[in-house]
Design an enzyme around this catalytic site. Structure first.
Site, PDB file in Angstrom:
ATOM      1  N   GLY A   5       3.275  -8.918 -17.079  1.00 10.03           N
ATOM      2  CA  GLY A   5       3.493  -7.858 -16.089  1.00 10.03           C
ATOM      3  C   GLY A   5       4.964  -7.561 -15.866  1.00 10.03           C
ATOM      4  N   VAL A  54      -1.900  -8.975 -11.855  1.00 10.32           N
ATOM      5  CA  VAL A  54      -2.622 -10.218 -12.187  1.00 10.32           C
ATOM      6  C   VAL A  54      -3.155 -10.915 -10.928  1.00 10.32           C
ATOM      7  CG1 VAL A  54      -2.301 -12.541 -13.147  1.00 10.32           C
ATOM      8  CG2 VAL A  54      -1.303 -10.584 -14.298  1.00 10.32           C
ATOM      9  N   SER A  85       1.866  -8.485  -6.210  1.00  7.02           N
ATOM     10  CA  SER A  85       0.508  -9.070  -6.135  1.00  7.02           C
ATOM     11  C   SER A  85      -0.624  -8.156  -6.584  1.00  7.02           C
ATOM     12  CB  SER A  85       0.158  -9.582  -4.715  1.00  7.02           C
ATOM     13  OG  SER A  85       0.751 -10.824  -4.450  1.00  7.02           O
ATOM     14  N   ASP A 103       7.149  -9.307 -14.330  1.00  7.67           N
ATOM     15  CA  ASP A 103       7.953 -10.518 -14.548  1.00  7.67           C
ATOM     16  C   ASP A 103       8.430 -10.567 -16.010  1.00  7.67           C
ATOM     17  OD1 ASP A 103       9.094 -12.985 -14.125  1.00  7.67           O
ATOM     18  OD2 ASP A 103       7.231 -14.022 -13.610  1.00  7.67           O
TER      19      ASP A 103
HETATM   20  N1  AR6 Z   1       7.703  -1.798 -13.808  1.00  2.54           N
HETATM   21  C1  AR6 Z   1       7.066  -1.592 -12.638  1.00  2.54           C
HETATM   22  N2  AR6 Z   1       5.854  -2.104 -12.358  1.00  2.54           N
HETATM   23  C2  AR6 Z   1       5.259  -2.844 -13.314  1.00  2.54           C
HETATM   24  C3  AR6 Z   1       5.856  -3.120 -14.564  1.00  2.54           C
HETATM   25  C4  AR6 Z   1       7.137  -2.555 -14.791  1.00  2.54           C
HETATM   26  N3  AR6 Z   1       7.806  -2.751 -15.941  1.00  2.54           N
HETATM   27  N4  AR6 Z   1       5.010  -3.895 -15.286  1.00  2.54           N
HETATM   28  C5  AR6 Z   1       3.918  -4.091 -14.513  1.00  2.54           C
HETATM   29  N5  AR6 Z   1       4.061  -3.460 -13.330  1.00  2.54           N
HETATM   30  P1  AR6 Z   1       2.017  -8.128 -11.936  1.00  2.54           P
HETATM   31  P2  AR6 Z   1       1.439  -9.876  -9.627  1.00  2.54           P
HETATM   32  C6  AR6 Z   1       3.151  -3.396 -12.182  1.00  2.54           C
HETATM   33  O1  AR6 Z   1       0.790  -8.593 -12.636  1.00  2.54           O
HETATM   34  O2  AR6 Z   1       0.127  -9.229  -9.415  1.00  2.54           O
HETATM   35  C7  AR6 Z   1       3.097 -12.566 -13.726  1.00  2.54           C
HETATM   36  O3  AR6 Z   1       2.594 -13.186 -14.862  1.00  2.54           O
HETATM   37  C8  AR6 Z   1       1.690  -3.694 -12.404  1.00  2.54           C
HETATM   38  O4  AR6 Z   1       1.027  -2.564 -12.926  1.00  2.54           O
HETATM   39  O5  AR6 Z   1       3.272  -7.971 -12.722  1.00  2.54           O
HETATM   40  O6  AR6 Z   1       2.318 -10.121  -8.436  1.00  2.54           O
HETATM   41  C9  AR6 Z   1       3.931 -13.497 -12.844  1.00  2.54           C
HETATM   42  O7  AR6 Z   1       4.599 -14.468 -13.614  1.00  2.54           O
HETATM   43  C10 AR6 Z   1       1.260  -4.026 -10.974  1.00  2.54           C
HETATM   44  O8  AR6 Z   1       1.005  -2.808 -10.260  1.00  2.54           O
HETATM   45  O9  AR6 Z   1       2.390  -9.087 -10.684  1.00  2.54           O
HETATM   46  C11 AR6 Z   1       2.893 -14.109 -11.961  1.00  2.54           C
HETATM   47  O10 AR6 Z   1       2.292 -15.233 -12.565  1.00  2.54           O
HETATM   48  C12 AR6 Z   1       2.474  -4.665 -10.353  1.00  2.54           C
HETATM   49  O11 AR6 Z   1       3.564  -4.397 -11.261  1.00  2.54           O
HETATM   50  C13 AR6 Z   1       1.880 -13.001 -11.765  1.00  2.54           C
HETATM   51  O12 AR6 Z   1       2.001 -12.161 -12.900  1.00  2.54           O
HETATM   52  C14 AR6 Z   1       2.374  -6.175 -10.183  1.00  2.54           C
HETATM   53  O13 AR6 Z   1       1.640  -6.741 -11.259  1.00  2.54           O
HETATM   54  C15 AR6 Z   1       2.180 -12.184 -10.537  1.00  2.54           C
HETATM   55  O14 AR6 Z   1       1.153 -11.242 -10.350  1.00  2.54           O
END
Ligand code: AR6
Length: 180
Positions: free
Chosen positions: A38, A126, A123, A40
């Site tokens: 994601g 994932v 949040s 991160d």
């Molecule tokens: N720019 C903006 N938003 C994004 C991007 C980007 N490049 N990529 C994804 N998103 P997530 P969480 C959005 O899963 O739910 C990781 O493995 C995505 O569509 O990134 O807080 C960490 O290491 C979603 O709307 O974060 C943790 O283990 C939002 O960012 C876990 O995931 C958050 O999705 C954290 O999960």
């Protein structure tokens, strides 16, 4: 979309957060600061290995809080690594923990004198937090912060998909009259 709050602005942006130029870029991290997928993964890829080296030195970050590092090759001065909750059913303290993560980021930004900050939707990937429930918490935390003295002039929410952007847009429109 953009609304004014006191002397600052809350803005919505659709796209990749790593493309933004801001003082502080928020990462949706895990409590081991171990990196992942994601946003991160995108932040560590775009920013380079310096960020992970600093995360390792810090070690960990409890859920509902945040830590700060430099930003490597990103167009930012700092990355703020925030740990939101894994969503179960909403009765396990998830709203308070999500609010805590946003507040911790805003407080770190204030302490460091950041004038702009960009958040992903913490949040709601994932970790499974329903975006309709998360967006009001995120936006209210930003508005509350800007109603107090702060060096922040811009708070940007970077939404990856058009659907996520639409949810934030609707919620922000609902709180705009009370905010300005
Ligand atoms: N720019 C903006 N938003 C994004 C991007 C980007 N490049 N990529 C994804 N998103 P997530 P969480 C959005 O899963 O739910 C990781 O493995 C995505 O569509 O990134 O807080 C960490 O290491 C979603 O709307 O974060 C943790 O283990 C939002 O960012 C876990 O995931 C958050 O999705 C954290 O999960």
């Amino acid at each position: 979309m953009r609304i004014s709050v006191a002397n600052a602005a809350v803005e919505l942006y659709q796209g990749d957060i790593t493309r933004l130029a801001v003082d502080a870029m928020v990462n949706a991290a895990n409590s081991r600061l171990a990196g992942g997928g994601g946003v991160d993964g995108a932040i560590h890829r775009a920013g380079g290995p310096q960020i992970m080296a600093e995360c390792r030195a810090i070690g960990s970050c409890p859920t509902g809080t945040a830590v700060i590092t430099t930003a490597g090759r990103l167009s930012a001065r700092w990355v703020i690594h925030a740990v939101g909750p894994v969503y179960r059913d909403g009765t396990r303290g998830e709203p308070e923990l999500l609010d805590g993560a946003y507040r911790a980021c805003l407080q770190l930004a204030r302490q460091h004198g950041a004038r702009s900050i960009a958040f992903p939707s913490i949040s709601t990937g994932v970790y499974g937090y329903p975006i309709e429930k998360a967006a009001p918490i995120a936006l209210a935390a930003a508005v509350r912060h800007l109603q107090e003295p702060s060096p922040l002039e811009r708070v940007v929410f970077a939404l990856f998909s058009a659907a996520d952007y639409a949810v934030y847009e609707r919620v922000l429109a609902g709180i705009a009259p009370a905010a300005s």
